[in-house]
Design a protein around this motif. Sequence first.
Motif, PDB file in Angstrom:
ATOM      1  N   PHE A 145       0.869  -1.166   0.000  1.00  0.00           N
ATOM      2  CA  PHE A 145       0.000   0.000   0.000  1.00  0.00           C
ATOM      3  C   PHE A 145       0.907   1.217   0.000  1.00  0.00           C
ATOM      4  CE2 PHE A 145      -2.064   3.499   2.149  1.00  0.00           C
ATOM      5  CZ  PHE A 145      -3.308   3.513   1.563  1.00  0.00           C
ATOM      6  N   ALA A 146       0.665   2.137  -0.904  1.00  0.00           N
ATOM      7  CA  ALA A 146       1.552   3.297  -0.985  1.00  0.00           C
ATOM      8  C   ALA A 146       0.740   4.574  -0.971  1.00  0.00           C
ATOM      9  CB  ALA A 146       2.386   3.221  -2.257  1.00  0.00           C
ATOM     10  N   TYR A 147       1.307   5.615  -0.364  1.00  0.00           N
ATOM     11  CA  TYR A 147       0.643   6.920  -0.361  1.00  0.00           C
ATOM     12  C   TYR A 147       1.678   8.020  -0.512  1.00  0.00           C
ATOM     13  CZ  TYR A 147       1.958   6.758   4.583  1.00  0.00           C
ATOM     14  OH  TYR A 147       2.642   6.632   5.756  1.00  0.00           O
ATOM     15  N   VAL A 148       1.171   9.173  -0.952  1.00  0.00           N
ATOM     16  CA  VAL A 148       2.056  10.295  -1.236  1.00  0.00           C
ATOM     17  C   VAL A 148       2.033  11.250  -0.064  1.00  0.00           C
ATOM     18  CG1 VAL A 148       2.589  12.130  -2.869  1.00  0.00           C
ATOM     19  CG2 VAL A 148       1.416  10.072  -3.648  1.00  0.00           C
ATOM     20  N   GLU A 149       3.212  11.722   0.340  1.00  0.00           N
ATOM     21  CA  GLU A 149       3.278  12.754   1.364  1.00  0.00           C
ATOM     22  C   GLU A 149       4.272  13.782   0.865  1.00  0.00           C
ATOM     23  OE1 GLU A 149       3.196  11.291   5.589  1.00  0.00           O
ATOM     24  OE2 GLU A 149       4.907  12.629   5.672  1.00  0.00           O
ATOM     25  N   GLY A 150       3.764  14.951   0.467  1.00  0.00           N
ATOM     26  CA  GLY A 150       4.650  15.932  -0.125  1.00  0.00           C
ATOM     27  C   GLY A 150       5.181  15.392  -1.440  1.00  0.00           C
ATOM     28  N   ASP A 151       6.503  15.368  -1.568  1.00  0.00           N
ATOM     29  CA  ASP A 151       7.041  14.818  -2.811  1.00  0.00           C
ATOM     30  C   ASP A 151       7.679  13.449  -2.554  1.00  0.00           C
ATOM     31  OD1 ASP A 151       9.150  15.638  -1.368  1.00  0.00           O
ATOM     32  OD2 ASP A 151      10.202  16.648  -3.010  1.00  0.00           O
ATOM     33  N   THR A 152       7.255  12.824  -1.440  1.00  0.00           N
ATOM     34  CA  THR A 152       7.778  11.501  -1.119  1.00  0.00           C
ATOM     35  C   THR A 152       6.651  10.476  -1.210  1.00  0.00           C
ATOM     36  OG1 THR A 152       9.200  12.600   0.468  1.00  0.00           O
ATOM     37  CG2 THR A 152       9.089  10.215   0.594  1.00  0.00           C
ATOM     38  N   VAL A 153       6.990   9.298  -1.675  1.00  0.00           N
ATOM     39  CA  VAL A 153       6.017   8.216  -1.685  1.00  0.00           C
ATOM     40  C   VAL A 153       6.431   7.211  -0.612  1.00  0.00           C
ATOM     41  CG1 VAL A 153       5.058   6.285  -2.987  1.00  0.00           C
ATOM     42  CG2 VAL A 153       5.486   8.459  -4.121  1.00  0.00           C
TER      43      VAL A 153
END
Lengths: 197, 201
Positions: free
Chosen positions: A28-36
């Motif tokens: 499961f992946a999510y984006v936070e700012g410009d980091t995944v």
Amino acid sequence: MIKRLFPLLFLLVFCLSAPAHAHKVNIFAYVEGDTVHAECGFSKTKRVQGGSVHVLDAETGAVLLSGVTDDNGSFSFSIPQEARDKKMNLRLVLDASQGHRSEWVIEYSEYGGGDEPVVEESAAPVEVSSLPVENAEKLENVVRRAVKKVVVEEVAPLKKMIAEMHNEDPGLKEVAAGFGYLIGIAGIIAYLRSRKK
Amino acid sequence: MHISEGVLSAPVLVSGAVLAAGGIGMGLKHVDYDRIMSVAILSAAFFVASLVHVPVGVSSAHLILNGLLGVVLGWAAFPSIFVALLLQAVLFQYGGLTVLGLNTFNMAAPAVLCFYLFRPMLRRGNGSRFAGAFCVGFLAVLMSTVLTSGALALSGDEFLPAAKALFLVHLPVMAIEGVVTGFVYSFLSRVKPEILKGVAA
């Protein structure tokens, strides 16, 4: 015969009450700012340690970068500029060896929605009070950035929570459903056979 | 030992599906429809066995019970395992629908093979009956690890390391399943021998 086998089944069901780990693998992946951030696990507690994660362009399948998960099954990477430029949808492929594989897609809209990366913007704070009131457009931009930053921070734990829910082990509901289906299928077959006779 | 979707190449998947279909066909011919409920109950046992986890060092494996199904059901283990794997794929997201055929073959073929290999032993007295059933339980899992690593090898993985890893992880599983199969078989042959008609005949 059915009566005699039931103790065995009950024994098996009892074993379920102990934490059950099985071999399904999840990413499961999510984006936070410009980091995944990618979270990889076999179950909620059993994480994928040292599994390799490949980040591909979802359209062409070209590998952008690869990495290995840490002891908590996490793997983070900053979104490559190339992906941003070409507005790629990113496909994350987790390979946990021995035939365990899982995928997750991050669409461009998830990370490329804003004009620029949020985190970088926040690096240069602007004094709101120093702005002339007539410069409404500028003010709006500042507020938008600030709000976006706070929203990202606030939503992060929620995303983590969703990641955990995604890794949920099968529970009693699924087991009961499975038993129900099996008995049901057997019942249908028995019924069809009895009509033939 | 469920292989996930997207790991195997298409020819491997297709041949797995064809082999499984053949096995299921044979199974459906051999099923004693008057005892369909015992097939369903063994399916259920296989279905939940995948949730019983055996810790092995840093890794873990789950019970499979394919040997038990083989020893009681013979060829009928094929459809029985197929349905259980289908439910595992749909409800637990173990394995997947495209690999269903190959996973079925990997689990069921060793079960049927062991059933025929040890049938002479199973027909004899108490001691050798237990020993025979133990061997079926043990070897069925062993052969499944070989088949699974074979399938992975045909799709690019190196055979020996994959086989070795799977074998080591499943050693305790083999031992447990051998004992379970031995006891269940001895028990059934004492209290309900007619259910094991396939072996006695």
